[in-house]
Scaffold this motif. Structure first.
Motif, PDB file in Angstrom:
ATOM      1  N   VAL A 138      28.883  28.702  55.356  1.00 49.33           N
ATOM      2  CA  VAL A 138      29.752  29.505  54.493  1.00 49.33           C
ATOM      3  C   VAL A 138      30.441  28.566  53.504  1.00 49.33           C
ATOM      4  CG1 VAL A 138      31.705  31.093  54.366  1.00 49.33           C
ATOM      5  CG2 VAL A 138      30.224  31.107  56.390  1.00 49.33           C
ATOM      6  N   GLU A 139      30.596  29.041  52.268  1.00 49.59           N
ATOM      7  CA  GLU A 139      31.451  28.352  51.306  1.00 49.59           C
ATOM      8  C   GLU A 139      32.400  29.369  50.694  1.00 49.59           C
ATOM      9  OE1 GLU A 139      29.316  26.115  48.370  1.00 49.59           O
ATOM     10  OE2 GLU A 139      29.192  24.348  49.658  1.00 49.59           O
ATOM     11  N   LEU A 140      33.702  29.122  50.846  1.00 51.57           N
ATOM     12  CA  LEU A 140      34.701  29.958  50.197  1.00 51.57           C
ATOM     13  C   LEU A 140      34.982  29.363  48.818  1.00 51.57           C
ATOM     14  CD1 LEU A 140      37.203  30.572  53.153  1.00 51.57           C
ATOM     15  CD2 LEU A 140      35.207  31.930  52.462  1.00 51.57           C
ATOM     16  N   LEU A 141      34.860  30.196  47.788  1.00 58.36           N
ATOM     17  CA  LEU A 141      35.033  29.754  46.408  1.00 58.36           C
ATOM     18  C   LEU A 141      36.328  30.320  45.843  1.00 58.36           C
ATOM     19  CD1 LEU A 141      31.425  30.571  45.098  1.00 58.36           C
ATOM     20  CD2 LEU A 141      32.169  28.575  46.403  1.00 58.36           C
ATOM     21  N   GLN A 142      37.071  29.489  45.120  1.00 59.78           N
ATOM     22  CA  GLN A 142      38.306  29.949  44.495  1.00 59.78           C
ATOM     23  C   GLN A 142      38.413  29.425  43.075  1.00 59.78           C
ATOM     24  OE1 GLN A 142      40.723  28.585  48.043  1.00 59.78           O
ATOM     25  NE2 GLN A 142      41.839  30.480  47.585  1.00 59.78           N
ATOM     26  N   ALA A 143      38.843  30.282  42.169  1.00 58.86           N
ATOM     27  CA  ALA A 143      39.080  29.912  40.774  1.00 58.86           C
ATOM     28  C   ALA A 143      40.590  29.839  40.543  1.00 58.86           C
ATOM     29  CB  ALA A 143      38.442  30.943  39.848  1.00 58.86           C
ATOM     30  N   ASP A 144      40.987  29.548  39.307  1.00 56.52           N
ATOM     31  CA  ASP A 144      42.409  29.475  38.983  1.00 56.52           C
ATOM     32  C   ASP A 144      43.067  30.846  39.032  1.00 56.52           C
ATOM     33  OD1 ASP A 144      42.202  26.745  38.596  1.00 56.52           O
ATOM     34  OD2 ASP A 144      41.842  26.933  36.444  1.00 56.52           O
ATOM     35  N   ASP A 145      42.275  31.900  38.861  1.00 63.78           N
ATOM     36  CA  ASP A 145      42.786  33.265  38.955  1.00 63.78           C
ATOM     37  C   ASP A 145      41.723  34.104  39.660  1.00 63.78           C
ATOM     38  OD1 ASP A 145      40.759  33.868  37.093  1.00 63.78           O
ATOM     39  OD2 ASP A 145      42.122  33.692  35.389  1.00 63.78           O
ATOM     40  N   ASP A 146      41.928  35.404  39.687  1.00 62.99           N
ATOM     41  CA  ASP A 146      41.001  36.276  40.400  1.00 62.99           C
ATOM     42  C   ASP A 146      39.948  36.901  39.484  1.00 62.99           C
ATOM     43  OD1 ASP A 146      42.178  35.682  42.775  1.00 62.99           O
ATOM     44  OD2 ASP A 146      43.323  37.539  42.965  1.00 62.99           O
ATOM     45  N   GLY A 147      39.674  36.245  38.356  1.00 65.09           N
ATOM     46  CA  GLY A 147      38.649  36.732  37.437  1.00 65.09           C
ATOM     47  C   GLY A 147      37.297  36.968  38.090  1.00 65.09           C
ATOM     48  N   PRO A 148      36.823  36.080  38.992  1.00 65.60           N
ATOM     49  CA  PRO A 148      35.520  36.303  39.620  1.00 65.60           C
ATOM     50  C   PRO A 148      35.445  37.566  40.476  1.00 65.60           C
ATOM     51  CG  PRO A 148      36.139  33.999  39.808  1.00 65.60           C
ATOM     52  CD  PRO A 148      37.346  34.733  39.295  1.00 65.60           C
ATOM     53  N   LEU A 149      36.608  38.142  40.812  1.00 65.61           N
ATOM     54  CA  LEU A 149      36.615  39.368  41.618  1.00 65.61           C
ATOM     55  C   LEU A 149      36.603  40.627  40.763  1.00 65.61           C
ATOM     56  CD1 LEU A 149      39.304  38.428  44.322  1.00 65.61           C
ATOM     57  CD2 LEU A 149      36.849  37.987  44.353  1.00 65.61           C
ATOM     58  N   MET A 150      36.732  40.467  39.451  1.00 68.38           N
ATOM     59  CA  MET A 150      36.775  41.636  38.577  1.00 68.38           C
ATOM     60  C   MET A 150      35.481  42.443  38.685  1.00 68.38           C
ATOM     61  SD  MET A 150      39.616  42.034  36.820  1.00 68.38           S
ATOM     62  CE  MET A 150      39.174  42.914  35.321  1.00 68.38           C
ATOM     63  N   PHE A 151      35.644  43.750  38.754  1.00 64.96           N
ATOM     64  CA  PHE A 151      34.528  44.710  38.775  1.00 64.96           C
ATOM     65  C   PHE A 151      33.629  44.536  40.007  1.00 64.96           C
ATOM     66  CE2 PHE A 151      35.168  43.423  34.203  1.00 64.96           C
ATOM     67  CZ  PHE A 151      36.038  44.451  33.906  1.00 64.96           C
ATOM     68  N   ARG A 152      34.165  43.951  41.075  1.00 61.96           N
ATOM     69  CA  ARG A 152      33.371  43.837  42.301  1.00 61.96           C
ATOM     70  C   ARG A 152      32.955  45.229  42.762  1.00 61.96           C
ATOM     71  NH1 ARG A 152      37.737  42.742  47.209  1.00 61.96           N
ATOM     72  NH2 ARG A 152      39.190  44.403  46.605  1.00 61.96           N
ATOM     73  N   ARG A 153      31.876  45.289  43.521  1.00 63.86           N
ATOM     74  CA  ARG A 153      31.325  46.578  43.920  1.00 63.86           C
ATOM     75  C   ARG A 153      31.107  46.641  45.426  1.00 63.86           C
ATOM     76  NH1 ARG A 153      26.855  47.805  39.110  1.00 63.86           N
ATOM     77  NH2 ARG A 153      28.343  47.726  37.386  1.00 63.86           N
ATOM     78  N   ARG A 154      31.291  47.828  45.955  1.00 66.37           N
ATOM     79  CA  ARG A 154      31.074  48.032  47.382  1.00 66.37           C
ATOM     80  C   ARG A 154      29.595  48.316  47.608  1.00 66.37           C
ATOM     81  NH1 ARG A 154      34.528  46.536  51.465  1.00 66.37           N
ATOM     82  NH2 ARG A 154      34.301  47.900  53.299  1.00 66.37           N
ATOM     83  N   THR A 155      28.948  47.466  48.364  1.00 67.15           N
ATOM     84  CA  THR A 155      27.519  47.605  48.633  1.00 67.15           C
ATOM     85  C   THR A 155      27.263  47.418  50.116  1.00 67.15           C
ATOM     86  OG1 THR A 155      26.990  46.704  46.444  1.00 67.15           O
ATOM     87  CG2 THR A 155      25.220  46.735  48.079  1.00 67.15           C
ATOM     88  N   LYS A 156      26.741  48.460  50.758  1.00 64.87           N
ATOM     89  CA  LYS A 156      26.422  48.413  52.190  1.00 64.87           C
ATOM     90  C   LYS A 156      27.627  47.976  53.011  1.00 64.87           C
ATOM     91  CE  LYS A 156      21.518  47.586  51.304  1.00 64.87           C
ATOM     92  NZ  LYS A 156      20.339  46.710  51.509  1.00 64.87           N
ATOM     93  N   GLY A 157      28.798  48.487  52.621  1.00 65.16           N
ATOM     94  CA  GLY A 157      30.016  48.219  53.375  1.00 65.16           C
ATOM     95  C   GLY A 157      30.668  46.884  53.094  1.00 65.16           C
ATOM     96  N   VAL A 158      30.194  46.175  52.062  1.00 65.33           N
ATOM     97  CA  VAL A 158      30.715  44.841  51.757  1.00 65.33           C
ATOM     98  C   VAL A 158      31.049  44.760  50.273  1.00 65.33           C
ATOM     99  CG1 VAL A 158      30.126  42.383  51.680  1.00 65.33           C
ATOM    100  CG2 VAL A 158      29.364  43.772  53.608  1.00 65.33           C
ATOM    101  N   TRP A 159      32.140  44.086  49.930  1.00 70.09           N
ATOM    102  CA  TRP A 159      32.458  43.859  48.531  1.00 70.09           C
ATOM    103  C   TRP A 159      31.585  42.719  47.992  1.00 70.09           C
ATOM    104  CZ3 TRP A 159      34.867  47.256  45.744  1.00 70.09           C
ATOM    105  CH2 TRP A 159      35.867  48.051  46.299  1.00 70.09           C
TER     106      TRP A 159
END
Length: 354
Positions: free
Chosen positions: A301-322
């Motif tokens: 596993v690799e947890l990735l983090q940016a300076d803000d939450d831009g990479p999470l924008m418009f995330r989608r729910r697919t098969k019970g997972v974001w």
């Protein structure tokens, strides 16, 4: 290139073009004046080992992905062999041109020429991450960070007409930034304006070109926390991570090969599950809470983090997972050295569609 032969390029081109071509080993440049109007056809001839190939020269100061696509379209329209000459050319631009069989030579010493009887490939000096804006030019809205999110917004609804304020609201950016993005993309020929006054909207004219430009300019340098979580399969690992993060109220979006395996079944190899997590999550200190342990080697596993939450924008729910939105996922795959480009291209064809 076969040794013992010299490439001769004879044509009507500007001195700076001749200078760049002269920088190639075993190449002789012969300048000649134009012999009457050509209708913008072949303006040079490449001679090598007895072969003679007419070519069209396309000279650019700076060559990015958008310009490369435009040259590719021109070559197809004219049905001519083309060589692009540039002071600077991005790696993505060179890749696009090579894919379409178009020659490229730049002042950094990069060259890729594939003509009858001739195959020349030279890797030049290392390039910067992107082309710098000339000091006497107005700054461009480079498509990374918040401006990149604005571009993703357009690509996720490619047939919609956008007003600046609507784009700003949807992308959660300022109206000024949204306007700068629109102006740049209109200047690049990637969007077109329709209507006038209060009813004026902008519509994507070339979604594929914008996707190439976004991928070229988006910087992906996250803070990475390598970890290990026991699981029997990649699918079980993804679901276990998702459940643990949601249980701890941590916003996340699975990306990379793990997300691609959920979005489209053609991706099966998932060596490491990559997950964007909120910039506010203290990953180093809270691994135990989400059922993981830090791993110096052997991480799955690799947890990735940016300076803000831009990479999470418009995330989608697919098969019970974001999961990350398809555009973000495509960009992340391109930056993955483990078969990432191959997976990205399949995702683009099968899911994104342009």
């Amino acid at each position: 290139m076969n040794k013992g032969h010299q490439v001769k390029i004879e044509g009507d081109f500007a001195p700076q073009v001749g200078r760049i071509l002269n920088g190639l080993p075993d190449v002789e440049v012969i300048r000649r004046e134009a012999r009457g109007p050509s209708g913008r056809g072949a303006d040079a001839v490449v001679r090598f080992a007895g072969s003679k190939t007419p070519v069209m020269i396309e000279a650019k100061k700076r060559l990015n992905a958008v310009a490369a696509r435009q040259i590719s379209a021109l070559a197809e329209e004219r049905d001519l062999r083309v060589i692009a000459i540039a002071e600077e050319a991005t790696a993505e631009a060179r890749r696009i041109l090579a894919f379409h069989g178009i020659g490229i030579v730049d002042a950094r010493g990069n060259a890729d020429l594939r003509l009858p009887g001739l195959w020349m490939h030279i890797d030049g000096h290392p390039e910067r991450d992107h082309l710098k804006t000339p000091t006497n030019a107005a700054p461009k809205a480079r498509l990374s960070g918040k401006t990149g999110v604005a571009a993703q917004t357009l690509l996720l609804e490619p047939e919609r007409g956008w007003k600046v304020r609507e784009l700003a609201t949807r992308a959660e950016v300022s109206s000024g930034l949204a306007h700068r993005v629109m102006v740049r993309l209109e200047n690049e020929g990637l969007v077109r304006a329709e209507g006038s006054g209060p009813g004026k909207v902008r519509v994507l004219a070339d979604p594929g070109g914008l996707l190439d430009l976004l991928a070229e300019e988006t910087a992906v340098r996250p803070l990475r926390t390598p970890a290990f979580r026991l699981a029997q399969s990649p699918n079980a690992l993804i679901r276990g991570i998702a459940k643990a993060l949601e249980g701890n109220r941590v916003d996340y979006a699975v990306t990379g090969a793990g997300a691609a395996s959920l979005v489209a079944p053609f991706v099966s190899a998932v060596p490491i599950v990559e997950v964007w997590v909120s910039a506010h999550f203290m990953a180093d200190r809270a691994l135990d809470e989400i059922g993981m342990e830090k791993a110096e080697t052997g991480q799955n596993v690799e947890l990735l983090q940016a300076d803000d939450d831009g990479p999470l924008m418009f995330r989608r729910r697919t098969k019970g997972v974001w999961v990350a939105n398809p555009i973000r996922l495509y960009i992340d795959l391109l930056h993955d050295p483990r078969r990432g480009r191959e997976q990205a291209e399949v995702l683009r064809k099968e899911v994104i569609g342009f």
